[in-house]
Design a protein around this motif. Structure first.
Motif, PDB file in Angstrom:
ATOM      1  N   GLY A   1      -3.655  -5.609 -67.669  1.00 14.80           N
ATOM      2  CA  GLY A   1      -4.599  -4.530 -67.913  1.00 14.80           C
ATOM      3  C   GLY A   1      -4.325  -3.774 -69.199  1.00 14.80           C
ATOM      4  N   ILE A   2      -3.158  -3.993 -69.796  1.00 15.39           N
ATOM      5  CA  ILE A   2      -2.852  -3.263 -71.024  1.00 15.39           C
ATOM      6  C   ILE A   2      -3.850  -3.596 -72.136  1.00 15.39           C
ATOM      7  N   PRO A   3      -4.187  -4.895 -72.349  1.00 11.93           N
ATOM      8  CA  PRO A   3      -5.165  -5.181 -73.414  1.00 11.93           C
ATOM      9  C   PRO A   3      -6.504  -4.498 -73.165  1.00 11.93           C
ATOM     10  N   GLY A  15       6.730 -13.822 -54.995  1.00 10.58           N
ATOM     11  CA  GLY A  15       7.844 -14.428 -55.706  1.00 10.58           C
ATOM     12  C   GLY A  15       7.449 -15.038 -57.028  1.00 10.58           C
ATOM     13  N   LEU A  16       6.278 -14.672 -57.536  1.00  8.86           N
ATOM     14  CA  LEU A  16       5.848 -15.210 -58.824  1.00  8.86           C
ATOM     15  C   LEU A  16       6.630 -14.545 -59.959  1.00  8.86           C
ATOM     16  N   ALA A  17       6.598 -15.177 -61.119  1.00 11.92           N
ATOM     17  CA  ALA A  17       7.323 -14.635 -62.271  1.00 11.92           C
ATOM     18  C   ALA A  17       6.491 -13.533 -62.924  1.00 11.92           C
ATOM     19  N   VAL A  18       6.349 -12.453 -62.195  1.00  9.02           N
ATOM     20  CA  VAL A  18       5.542 -11.346 -62.714  1.00  9.02           C
ATOM     21  C   VAL A  18       6.293 -10.036 -62.514  1.00  9.02           C
ATOM     22  N   GLY A  19       5.846  -9.022 -63.235  1.00 14.67           N
ATOM     23  CA  GLY A  19       6.426  -7.693 -63.080  1.00 14.67           C
ATOM     24  C   GLY A  19       5.355  -6.744 -62.591  1.00 14.67           C
ATOM     25  N   LYS A  20       5.778  -5.605 -62.082  1.00 11.60           N
ATOM     26  CA  LYS A  20       4.789  -4.647 -61.614  1.00 11.60           C
ATOM     27  C   LYS A  20       4.636  -3.492 -62.580  1.00 11.60           C
ATOM     28  N   GLU A  21       5.244  -3.589 -63.769  1.00 15.16           N
ATOM     29  CA  GLU A  21       5.234  -2.446 -64.674  1.00 15.16           C
ATOM     30  C   GLU A  21       3.970  -2.381 -65.535  1.00 15.16           C
ATOM     31  N   GLY A  22       3.548  -3.546 -66.069  1.00 18.00           N
ATOM     32  CA  GLY A  22       2.335  -3.551 -66.889  1.00 18.00           C
ATOM     33  C   GLY A  22       1.141  -2.979 -66.148  1.00 18.00           C
ATOM     34  N   SER A  41      -3.015  -9.771 -60.472  1.00 21.25           N
ATOM     35  CA  SER A  41      -2.469  -8.625 -61.202  1.00 21.25           C
ATOM     36  C   SER A  41      -1.023  -8.923 -61.530  1.00 21.25           C
ATOM     37  N   SER A  42      -0.680  -8.861 -62.775  1.00 20.44           N
ATOM     38  CA  SER A  42       0.698  -9.202 -63.117  1.00 20.44           C
ATOM     39  C   SER A  42       1.056  -8.631 -64.460  1.00 20.44           C
ATOM     40  N   GLY A  43       2.312  -8.274 -64.603  1.00 19.14           N
ATOM     41  CA  GLY A  43       2.785  -7.742 -65.879  1.00 19.14           C
ATOM     42  C   GLY A  43       3.694  -8.734 -66.560  1.00 19.14           C
TER      43      GLY A  43
END
Lengths: 808, 808
Positions: free
Chosen positions: A197-199, A233-240, A501-503
C-alpha cells in the motif's frame, strides 16, 4: 471512470474499466507491443545531432534552425504505459463566489478553533492507528504461539515415531488455510488492499485519486489480510501495510462521516476537501510507520522522504505530534498487554532488541561501503526479478481464482522448502543460550540441543531478524544461514506482488541480516574473534543495506533502524551503507515502490521536470480541441457535454466560438473561469436552473451543499430531466473558479511542469497572447514526458496512454 | 541599494542606506510612531461587521454588498516595519533565447557529470565545515585551559594572601580583552556576522538577498569572533554560528571562484545561479549543525524545520550526505586530536556525555508536560525581554564605539557577578567525584573540598551543561543552582543581540539545565531518592524545554539532543516536552529567530498566505504605475530608466503606451516578457547596441558572459556612453524572459501568494483580461500583509515600508 484529459493525443485510448474490482477484465495486452525496460535503455535521444526531423509546431518560429529535444514515443508495454483510468485530486482551492461568501463568515475565533480541531483530529488518528497496530500485533503473536506450539508438539512426537509427514501436512494445511483466507479477502474483497500500500499512498499524496484506497472496507481487509498473511508463514512483513492503515484511518477520521456505513456526524465539515485530507493522510502514514517500528522520528522522515509530495513547515509539527501520539499509545498498550501497566517498555511492533554500544573504527568504513554495494546490487536484482514476475502475473494470472491459487502455491512451496531444510540440514546447537528460542525443536539433534534451522523457520520473520542480530557468534552455522538467505531471497521476491496484504520491509531485512551475518561470521573467523567483528553488528548493516537497495530509502531507514535498535553509535555506519546501497541500486533500476507505480501506469509527477525540456513548448504537449462552456449555459448543452465527454474540467468562456469546426479552431474563447465535472453534476442534481439566458437572480446553492457530496458525487445516470428543465439555463458564474492558473502557449514544458507540480494543480489552461483558451494540460499530459537516467544514459520518453492499469 | 518594488505605495519611503556597514546611520526612528507589539494585539479586524468603509477598488463590482477583510495599516515601529533595503533572489529560471541555446548544447553525459559534480561539491562542503568547527573547538578548548589554569593559580594563592582583587582584575582584564576583540571584529569588520546568523541564513533560503552574508570576510569574522566571544566568558555558545559558517562555506565552494580574493577557478560555472546556490547553502547549514552537535540527522532536520523554505526530495539525499560527511570528518579529526587515531570516538563539538538508559514511567508524563509549560513560559519571557532590549539597542546604541562599549560592560558584569557568587556562596563539595571538575578551586572550603559555584563559572558553558546532566545527585546545592539560573538567564538575555558572534543554543540549554536540575533535585528529595527521579534526566528535559521555548524548534531539537546524549529511551519524553514548550510559547510571541527577522524588517514570506485573504484582490495590492520597456529600446531610455528608478525588473511590452500620463493609465501594454536590472546593466556594459529600431542581427551575448558577472553586477555609475551609443538601440529579445509568470488582476491575495511563494518568484506581473500589464507584485508587496495569531486573536496588518533595518 472518467479522465481529465481533454483529448487523448495518441488515439490509442481503449475503453476504461468500470472499477477496480473487475479491472483485470480491461487488460488488453498485446504481446507484440511488449518491450522489456532493459532493452530500450540505450536507444534514445537522437535529436541532439539534429538528425531527427522535428514536427512543425515544435519549432520556435523566432529561432530559425532551432533544434528541440524530441521525446521518443515508446511502444505500449509494461513499464511504458500510462493508465488513463486514474483521476487527479484537486489541491487547488476553488475560489468561487460561494466560497468567498463562506469565507467572509469566518472570524479569527473560528480560525483558531479550526486549527485546534486539526490537532485534536491528529491526536485521534495517532491513537487509532496505534490501536490497529496493537491488535494486529497481539493477534499475530498469540496465534503464532498456538500454531508453532502445536506443530512443535507433533514434530517432537513424530521424530520418534517416524511419521514426519503428519506434522508436514499439518503445517501445510494450517499455513495454506491462512494464506487462502488472506488471498480471498484481498482478491474478492478489496483488490486495492493488495501489497504494502505504500506506493498507492505515495500516489495519493502526489495527487492521484486512487479509488477505494481509504474505504473502511479496505482498512478492514488490509488489517485482517496482513494478519492472515503473516500467520500463513509467507515471506511477508506486517509493517508496510501499517502505513496504508494509518493513511486510511486518517482519511476516515478527518472527514467526520463514513459513507460506507452511511452516517455523518456533521462535524469536521471544513476538512472535506482534497487538500485538508491530504495533510491528514500524510500524518496518518507517519503514524503508521511510528506504530510499526516504534519510531516516531523515523515515521515523520519516512513520510517526508518516501511518502509526501507536498511539504509545509506548518504540517511538520502536526505530523510529528501524530507520530508521537501513535508511538506513545502503542507503547502503553503493549506494556499493559505484557503486564507492565504504567511503564513505557515496549517501543514498537518490531523491537529488534537493544544493541549494546558497539563503536566502530575508521578501518571498518570500506567494509560498510562494500556491504552497501552488495546490498545495492542484491536490491537491484530483487527489483528486476520482481519486475519480471509482476509482468508475468499481469499477462497470465488474470482471473481471481488463479490469483488465489498462486498464493496457495507460494505458501506450499515456502512450507515445503522450510520443512526440507529442517529435515536435511542438521545444524544442532546447545539449548539454553541467552536469547532463548521460543520453540526449540530437537529433531535429530542430541538431547539438550535444538535444530537451529527449525528455529529460523518456525517463528515470525521478526523473531528471526532479532535472532540474527543478537545471537552469540557461534549460534549459526554459516552453511545453514547461507542456504536460508538464498531460499528466503527468492521466496520473498516471488511473494511480493501476490494478491495479499504484505510488506517488503521484514523480508528484506531478514535476507539482508542473513548475508550480513555471513559477512560478520567471516570477519569474526578471519580476525579470530576481534571485538569489533561482531556478527550481530554486521547482520544489522546487511539488513539495512538490503532494504536500502530494494526500497531506496536512506534517511528515514537509518533513523528507523536507530530507533528500533536503540543504538546510536552505529548511526554513521548505517547512513554510509544506506547511501551507498541507494546510489548503486539507482544505477540499475528504480526502487521497488517506484517500479510498482510505473507498472500500474499511475501518472505520478516527479519532484522536478524532466531535464532538457526547456525547448518543448506548452502548445506542443497540450490537449486540444477544448470543450468549453458559456457563463450561462443551456442545461441541455451541459447534459450533452457531460454525456459525450469524459473530461473533468471545462474552461468557461465569455463568448461562444464553439459553433465552428473544432478541428481548425485555434482559440476557443476568452477565458472567464473553470468549472469541474463534479460541480456540474451537483448543479444538475440540485437544479438551480433559470429561464433566462442572462442569468439567475436566485441566491446560489451554498458551498455546504457541495461539501455534502464530497467525495462521492451523484451518479449522472440517476438524474432525470424534464423537457422544460432541459430548455432552461444554468448560471455557472457563482460556482466557477474565476481565476484558474493559466500558462502561455509559448511557455516551456519545464515552466509548465513547475507550475503544475508546485501548486498541485489538476487542470492548467493554456492561453494565447490575448488570454484566449487554446488548450488544456492535465496530470496525464505531463506525466507522459519522462526522463529515465540509467547508467549515465538519459532516455526521454513519451509514454502512450493505455486503458489497463491494475492497482499494485 | 535598490528595491524591486515598482512603487512604494505608502510614500513613506526614506532614502536607503548605502550598505550594511554604515546602516546604522540610516536609522530614522520616530519615537512617536513606536508602538510595542503587545499593545496592538487586540485592536484589529474591524471589517467583519462592515463598519470600516472599503476603498473602492477593494470591492468586487459583481458582488454587491461584499465585505472584504481590511488589512489594518500599522504605524511604523520596531516589529511593524518592513525594510525596503533588502532585495530578492531569483529562484526562477530565466528561459530566454540564449539560455535555450545553451541548453541545446547539453547532452545526457553532461547532465550526469553535472549531477556527479554536485555530490563532489557537497562532499567538500561537509569536510570544510567540519574543519572550521574543529579549529574553533580546539582553539576554545586549548585557550580556556590556559585562561582558567592561570586564574586558578592566582585565586588559590590569593585566598591565602587575602588579595582576591588581583585575580578578579586579571579575570576581568582577560575576559574584557577577548570580548573587545570579538566586538571590534564584528562591529568594525563585518556587522552581518553579528549574532548567530541563523535568522539571516533562514532569510537567505527564503529568497532574500542579504548582502555580504556569504563573503569570505564574513566567514572569517564569524569564526574568529565566536572563538573570542566564548573565550571572553560571555553567556554565548559557539553552535549557532556554525550554521552560518556552514552556509558561507557552501556558498563559497559551490561557485568555484572567490570575488573577494579575485580569482576564478573556472569550474562549477553551471552552479552560478541563485537556485543552485540555495540548494548548496541548505546543505551547508545542515553540515553546520551536524558539525556543531555531532548530529547528522539533527542537521538535516534543522535545515528542514527551521532553515529551508523550499524542499525537494532530490536534495534531501545530498543534504543528508553533506551532514554525514561533516559529522564523519569532525569525528575523525577530533579523535586524532585526542590521541585516538583511526577511532571514531568524538561525536561532535558538543558531546553532552552519554546518558545511561533511564526508562520513564507513564506517571512522569505530567511532570514532563509541566516542565514543557515552564519552558514555554520562560522562553516567551526571554524573547519578550530580549525584544525590549533589542528595541532599546536600535534606538540608543547606534554608533560603533557604543556597541563595543556595551559588549565590554556586559562582559564586566558577567565576570563580576561570577566573582561575587564564588566569593559569597560557599557551596563546598568533596573533591574526587566521578566526573572530575577540570579546575577545582578550593576558595574558603576545607582541604579536600572545592567550591561548586566556582566550578560552574570557571569553565565553558558546555562543560557546565555536561556537569548539570551527569553530576551525582548530591553535587549541587539547590540554592547555588537557583541563583546561577537566575543570573545566567538574565545575562544570556542581555548578551544575545550584542554586536558579537554568538549563539543562543548553549546559554538556553544551560539555564534550562539549571532549573531542570532543580526540579529533579526536588523530586529526588520528595521521593527520597527514587531511581526514576534522576536529577540529570530532569536537567536534560529542562534544557530541552528552555531551548524549545526560546527557539520553538521541536523535531530537530529532539533529534539533536538524542544524538548528542546517545540516549534514545528519553526520546518520547523529550518530544512531548518540546511540543508543549512550543505550543505554550507560541501563545505569547514568536520564536527568537522569527522575532529577529521581524525586528530587522526582513521581508520573509511565510509558508502559507495570511488567512482570510481570499477577498483581497491582486489589483488592490499591486504596485503601479509600472515602468515598462519596449522589445527594442533606445539606449538612452534604458539608461534613464535605470537612473531614475530603483526597480529590479521591467516588463517588456509589445507596443509602447508609456507616453501618456502615467497616473491615469490602467494598462501599460501587451506583455512580451520580463527583463531584470542586472541583465540591463550587463548589456549596457557589454554594449551589443544596434543602429536600427527593428532589432539587431548580430549574434547575442552568450549566457557565459552573464554568468561571469554573477553575483556582483557592474556598477552602473562606472559605465560611460558616447552620444552615438545613447542614440542607438538595444535589442532585448534574446535576453528577456519570454514567459514570466503572471496573475490576473482579479486573483485573490491567497492565490497570488501561493504562486509567488511556491515557485520562489521575484517578480509577478499582474495582467488584465487582455493580457496587458496593469501592475507588479514583488516580495515586499506580499510580505507586507501578515496575520499575527496571538492568544486566539488574529490581527491582519499591512506593514509600512521603511528605510531602516539593521541586520540582526
Amino acid at each position: 471512470m472518467d479522465t481529465e484529459t481533454q483529448t487523448l493525443i495518441n488515439g490509442q485510448h481503449s475503453k476504461p474499466n468500470q472499477g477496480l474490482n473487475n479491472a483485470e477484465s480491461g487488460i488488453n495486452f498485446d504481446a507484440t507491443q511488449f518491450q522489456p525496460r532493459v532493452r530500450d535503455r540505450h536507444i534514445s535521444y537522437g535529436s541532439i545531432n539534429g538528425a531527427v526531423p522535428l514536427p512543425e509546431n515544435n519549432r520556435d518560429p523566432e529561432m530559425p534552425g532551432q533544434q528541440t529535444v524530441v521525446f521518443r514515443r515508446l511502444p505500449q508495454g509494461m513499464l511504458t504505459t500510462l493508465s488513463s483510468q486514474f483521476e487527479s485530486l484537486d489541491y487547488e482551492l476553488c475560489e468561487n463566489k460561494i466560497f468567498k461568501e463562506e469565507e467572509l463568515k469566518k472570524n479569527p475565533c473560528s480560525l483558531t478553533k479550526q486549527n485546534a480541531t486539526r490537532w485534536v483530529v491528529v491526536f485521534f488518528i495517532g491513537v487509532c492507528t496505534a490501536l490497529i497496530a496493537c491488535t494486529i500485533d497481539i493477534c499475530v503473536v498469540e496465534m503464532t504461539k498456538i500454531k508453532y506450539g502445536f506443530l512443535k508438539k507433533y514434530i517432537e512426537k513424530c521424530v520418534k515415531e517416524n511419521c514426519l509427514y503428519i506434522p508436514y501436512l499439518q503445517w501445510l494445511g494450517i499455513s495454506c488455510g491462512f494464506a487462502f483466507l488472506a488471498s480471498v479477502l484481498v482478491t474478492y474483497g478489496e483488490p486495492v488492499a493488495a501489497g504494502s500500500g505504500i506506493p498507492l499512498v505515495k500516489c495519493y499524496l502526489n495527487g492521484i485519486n486512487v479509488h477505494r484506497l481509504h474505504r473502511l472496507k479496505t482498512l478492514f481487509v488490509k488489517a485482517a489480510g496482513v494478519t492472515c498473511s503473516v500467520l500463513g508463514g509467507l515471506a511477508v512483513g506486517k509493517e508496510g501495510p501499517m502505513v496504508h492503515s494509518g493513511a486510511a484511518v486518517a482519511a476516515g477520521l478527518s472527514q467526520g462521516k463514513s459513507t460506507s456505513l452511511g452516517f455523518d456526524f456533521g462535524i469536521l465539515k471544513e476538512f472535506r476537501c482534497d487538500q485538508e485530507k491530504r495533510d491528514f493522510v500524510t500524518g496518518g502514514a507517519a503514524a503508521g510507520v511510528a506504530a510499526a517500528f516504534g519510531a516516531p522520528i523515523g515515521g515523520v522522515l519516512f513520510s517526508l522522504e518516501e511518502g509526501s509530495s507536498f511539504w509545509n513547515q506548518n504540517i511538520t509539527w502536526r505530523i510529528f505530534f501524530c507520530s508521537m501520539v501513535s508511538a506513545f499509545t502503542l507503547n502503553v498498550v503493549l506494556s499493559t498487554y505484557h503486564g507492565q501497566l504504567g511503564m513505557l517498555a515496549y517501543d514498537g511492533l518490531l523491537n529488534f532488541g537493544k544493541f549494546p554500544d558497539i563503536p566502530f573504527a575508521l578501518l571498518e568504513l570500506p567494509i560498510f561501503i562494500s556491504m552497501g554495494i552488495i546490498g545495492g546490487l542484491a536490491g537491484a536484482l530483487f527489483n528486476q526479478l520482481n519486475y519480471h514476475i509482476s509482468v508475468f502475473r499481469r499477462r497470465f494470472i488474470l482471473s481471481r481464482w488463479a490469483k488465489v491459487l498462486e498464493v496457495i502455491i507460494v505458501c506450499s512451496v515456502t512450507v515445503s522448502i522450510g520443512f526440507v531444510m529442517i529435515y536435511f540440514v542438521n545444524d544442532c546447537k546447545p539449548l539454553g543460550a541467552k536469547d532463548a528460542v521460543e520453540f526449540p525443536i530437537q529433531m535429530f539433534c542430541e538431547d539438550g540441543q535444538f535444530n537451529a534451522v527449525a528455529a529460523m523457520w518456525l517463528q515470525t520473520p521478526e523473531a528471526s531478524v532479532r535472532a540474527l542480530f543478537h545471537d552469540q557468534p557461534g549460534t549459526h552455522n554459516p552453511l545453514s544461514v547461507g542456504m536460508f538467505f538464498i531460499t528466503y531471497f527468492f521466496l520473498s521476491c516471488w511473494t511480493y506482488g501476490l494478491s495479499i496484504s504484505s510488506g517488503i520491509f521484514i523480508p528484506a531485512l531478514l535476507s539482508g541480516a542473513a548475508w550480513g551475518r555471513l559477512v560478520g561470521l567471516g570477519l569474526y573467523r578471519i580476525t579470530q574473534g576481534a571485538a569489533w567483528a561482531d556478527p550481530g553488528k554486521y547482520a544489522l548493516i546487511g539488513a539495512a543495506s538490503q532494504l536500502g537497495g530494494i526500497a531506496r530509502v536512506t534517511l528515514s531507514l537509518a533513523v528507523i533502524l536507530i530507533e528500533t535498535t536503540g543504538n546510536l553509535s552505529l548511526g554513521l555506519g548505517l547512513m554510509l551503507t544506506l547511501l551507498t546501497a541507494k546510489l548503486v541500486g539507482d544505477c540499475f533500476n528504480s526502487g521497488i515502490y517506484d517500479m510498482n507505480v510505473q507498472l500500474a501506469g499511475l501518472p505520478m509527477l516527479p519532484w522536478s521536470s524532466p531535464p532538457m525540456c526547456h525547448g518543448t513548448q506548452a502548445q506542443t504537449i497540450m490537449s486540444k480541441p477544448v470543450v468549453v462552456l458559456k457563463e450561462v449555459e443551456r442545461v441541455s448543452t451541459v447534459i450533452s457535454v457531460l454525456e459525450d465527454t469524459r473530461h473533468q474540467g471545462f474552461p468557461v468562456i465569455f463568448e461562444d466560438r464553439f459553433s465552428g469546426s473544432q478541428a481548425k479552431q485555434t482559440s476557443f474563447g476568452a477565458l472567464r473561469g473553470l468549472i469541474l465535472r463534479s460541480q456540474l453534476k451537483i448543479l444538475l442534481k440540485e437544479k438551480p436552473f433559470c429561464s433566462s439566458p442572462t442569468g439567475s437572480t436566485r441566491s446560489p446553492i451554498p458551498l455546504e451543499t457541495f461539501r455534502m457530496y464530497y467525495p462521492r458525487y451523484p451518479a449522472f445516470e440517476d438524474i432525470h430531466f424534464t423537457e422544460e428543465e432541459r430548455a432552461s439555463y444554468l448560471d455557472l458564474r457563482p460556482y466557477l473558479n474565476p481565476t484558474p492558473y493559466t500558462v502561455p502557449k509559448h511557455a516551456s514544458l519545464h515552466r509548465t511542469f513547475q507550475l503544475f507540480r508546485a501548486l498541485g494543480l489538476r487542470h492548467l489552461i493554456v492561453t494565447d497572447d490575448n488570454n484566449e483558451v487554446v488548450g488544456m494540460i492535465t496530470r496525464k499530459t505531463l506525466a507522459r514526458y519522462r526522463a529515465r537516467i540509467c547508467c549515465g544514459a538519459i532516455d526521454f520518453v513519451e509514454l502512450p496512454l493505455g486503458g489497463h492499469g491494475v492497482p499494485l
